[in-house]
Structures are given as structure tokens and as C-alpha cells.
Design an enzyme around this catalytic site. Structure first.
Site, PDB file in Angstrom:
ATOM      1  N   TYR A  29      24.158  -4.853  12.004  1.00  0.00           N
ATOM      2  CA  TYR A  29      24.438  -6.245  11.348  1.00  0.00           C
ATOM      3  C   TYR A  29      23.414  -7.088  10.955  1.00  0.00           C
ATOM      4  O   TYR A  29      23.252  -7.588   9.908  1.00  0.00           O
ATOM      5  CB  TYR A  29      25.683  -6.761  12.035  1.00  0.00           C
ATOM      6  CG  TYR A  29      26.285  -8.069  11.393  1.00  0.00           C
ATOM      7  CD1 TYR A  29      27.180  -8.073  10.528  1.00  0.00           C
ATOM      8  CD2 TYR A  29      26.075  -9.455  12.012  1.00  0.00           C
ATOM      9  CE1 TYR A  29      27.430  -9.244   9.846  1.00  0.00           C
ATOM     10  CE2 TYR A  29      26.615 -10.367  11.556  1.00  0.00           C
ATOM     11  CZ  TYR A  29      27.251 -10.484  10.325  1.00  0.00           C
ATOM     12  OH  TYR A  29      27.966 -11.625   9.814  1.00  0.00           O
ATOM     13  N   LYS A  47      21.923  -8.649   7.283  1.00  0.00           N
ATOM     14  CA  LYS A  47      21.859  -9.947   7.049  1.00  0.00           C
ATOM     15  C   LYS A  47      20.583 -10.469   6.989  1.00  0.00           C
ATOM     16  O   LYS A  47      20.144 -11.337   5.936  1.00  0.00           O
ATOM     17  CB  LYS A  47      22.741 -10.765   8.180  1.00  0.00           C
ATOM     18  CG  LYS A  47      24.166 -10.584   7.834  1.00  0.00           C
ATOM     19  CD  LYS A  47      24.875 -10.937   6.720  1.00  0.00           C
ATOM     20  CE  LYS A  47      26.415 -10.978   6.990  1.00  0.00           C
ATOM     21  NZ  LYS A  47      26.917 -11.339   5.748  1.00  0.00           N
ATOM     22  N   SER A  60      22.683 -14.668  12.253  1.00  0.00           N
ATOM     23  CA  SER A  60      22.372 -12.964  12.804  1.00  0.00           C
ATOM     24  C   SER A  60      21.243 -12.505  11.856  1.00  0.00           C
ATOM     25  O   SER A  60      20.388 -11.440  12.299  1.00  0.00           O
ATOM     26  CB  SER A  60      23.268 -11.973  12.825  1.00  0.00           C
ATOM     27  OG  SER A  60      24.470 -12.495  13.988  1.00  0.00           O
ATOM     28  N   VAL A  97      34.576  -4.302  -3.405  1.00  0.00           N
ATOM     29  CA  VAL A  97      33.246  -4.716  -3.930  1.00  0.00           C
ATOM     30  C   VAL A  97      32.047  -3.753  -3.782  1.00  0.00           C
ATOM     31  O   VAL A  97      30.898  -4.349  -4.255  1.00  0.00           O
ATOM     32  CB  VAL A  97      32.995  -6.187  -2.949  1.00  0.00           C
ATOM     33  CG1 VAL A  97      33.747  -7.157  -3.183  1.00  0.00           C
ATOM     34  CG2 VAL A  97      32.604  -5.748  -1.435  1.00  0.00           C
TER      35      VAL A  97
END
Length: 258
Positions: free
Chosen positions: A156, A160, A145, A66
Site C-alpha cells: 500500500y 501511495k 502512508s 475505475v
């Protein structure tokens, strides 16, 4: 399991990261609703397991990285050549690893950013012409998160948070084309990849202390929310980041009363 019924017959759905966990449950949910589902990921055998026991004429397995713009473009072209349309895109592929500011290296940051941020941009660009034609929609799998902080996950959380911001901005930009863009934000979800952590009694106790519903999410919990957001029943919802978190984000972080 019993699903709420939505009119997905004749609709073509693309699900990335569909070889396990949340992505697999989402793909199977759409298949059970009569949709044609294209599953995309890096491991063909896992993707084939996702769509087994479902009609072959309503599924397609595409092996793809991806983060590779050319591979994603070819995959979208292949699905359009096979089915002639695309109505719903579920951007589920993601990556998480602990991150401490003093020890987290640049290579790990670039990898997480590539999967969680860049891949969403690559996918959205590739599918947009088809979604404009079908007046379809995108649902991204984000995380709580991206809404609040976590210990040892600054990288992370940053990716997000960026994903959430992109979802809201694209919802504004694409609304004139009838294209909706939303996100589901799970909290900790019980999958094959996370189950080992749940087997640690200390971690499990601390986790449950944050959950009003007193259990971690299942992949099916997340899939149910996705199937609703992608459906006509959610036709006036766009730019939404919907926590599916058992009450995690409702708390200020104080512990349960004894």
C-alpha cells in the site's frame, strides 16, 4: 455541518469512489457549495445515497470500474454530454489490505496497484482534454502512508508513494495548460470501513499515541482540505502533497511522554 464558502456554482466536479466514507463527504461538500457533482463508483445504490436530498439537475450517478479504461472513457463522455464541461476531478477510489513480503501474493499486489496507481493514470488521461479547456484541476486522495513507512503495509505504501510522485510530475507537465494537480494525504480516518479497528482498545490507544490532535480524522476533515485545494483560493498551489493527519507526520515516531 458548516463549510467555508467557495465559488463552486456553475462548476462540474467528478468524484470517484463516492459511495461512502471520504468520497461521499467530498461529494456532499461540493453539492452544498452549489457545484454540479458527478459521483462515480461500483455500486449504484450507494452512489444514489450520496446525492440524495440534493437537486437532481446538479448530480449524476455513474457506475464504473475505475480500473477499466473503456468504462472510464464512456463515463467521462457521458458526463460531458450531460453537462458540457468538467472543472474539478477528485481521484478518491483506493484499496488497502495488509501486506507481508513473505505472504503477500501477486494477485493482491496487482489488484492494489490497479486501483491505487493504474486507475489514476486512466482517469487523468480521460479527463485531461476537458480540464485543459476549463483550466481545471485534479485532487488525488493519497495517504501519509505514501510519505512514511508503516508496519505490514509495504505494498500500500508503495502505491501511495507512486501516486504522490505522479501528482508532482503531472503538476509540472500540465502547468502550462493552467491545470493544477495536488493531493491530500490523510492518516487513519474514521469511516464505516475502519470503525471496527477503532473499537479494538489496543489499536485505538496505539493510534491516538501518534496523533497530536488526539483523535482520528473524520471524512469531513479530509473533505474540507479538498474543497480548499480545488478552489480559486488555492490557485497558486500545484504539485503539493498536503498531509491532513492530526500531526502524524510531524512526529519522529517517539511515544508521547508519560
Amino acid at each position: 455541518m458548516a463549510w467555508a464558502r467557495y465559488p463552486y456554482e456553475g462548476r462540474v466536479v467528478l468524484v470517484t469512489g463516492a459511495g461512502s466514507g471520504i468520497g461521499r463527504s467530498i461529494a456532499r461538500g461540493f453539492l452544498e457549495q452549489g457545484a454540479t457533482v458527478v459521483v462515480l463508483g461500483r455500486t449504484a445504490s450507494s452512489l444514489r445515497t450520496t446525492v440524495q436530498d440534493h437537486p437532481e439537475d446538479r448530480s449524476l450517478v455513474l457506475v464504473c470500474d475505475v480500473t477499466d479504461r473503456a468504462e472510464v472513457g464512456r463515463s467521462v463522455a457521458d458526463l460531458l454530454a450531460r453537462f458540457g464541461r468538467l472543472d474539478i476531478v477528485i481521484s478518491n477510489a483506493g484499496w488497502c489490505e495488509p501486506s507481508d513480503l513473505e505472504t503477500f501474493d501477486d494477485d493482491a499486489w496487482h489488484r492494489m496497484h490497479a486501483v491505487n496507481v493504474d486507475a489514476f493514470i486512466i482517469l487523468a488521461r480521460a479527463v485531461l482534454p476537458a480540464l485543459k479547456t476549463s483550466r481545471g484541476n485534479i485532487v488525488a486522495i493519497s495517504s501519509v502512508s505514501g510519505i512514511r513507512g508503516d508496519w505490514n503495509q509495504f505494498a500500500y505504501n508503495a502505491t501511495k508513494g507512486a501516486l504522490n510522485a505522479m501528482v508532482q510530475s503531472l503538476a509540472l507537465d500540465l502547468g502550462d495548460h493552467g491545470v493544477r494537480v495536488n493531493a491530500v494525504a490523510p492518516a487513519f480516518t474514521d469511516t464505516q470501513l475502519t470503525r471496527q479497528r477503532l473499537e479494538d482498545p489496543v489499536f485505538a490507544a496505539r493510534l491516538l499515541d501518534r496523533l497530536a490532535l488526539d483523535r482520528p480524522a473524520t471524512p469531513e476533515d479530509i473533505a474540507r482540505a479538498v474543497l480548499f485545494l480545488a478552489s480559486p483560493d488555492a490557485g497558486y498551489i500545484t504539485g503539493a502533497i498536503i498531509p491532513v493527519d492530526g500531526g502524524t507526520t510531524a512526529s519522529s515516531g517517539t511515544p508521547r511522554p508519560i
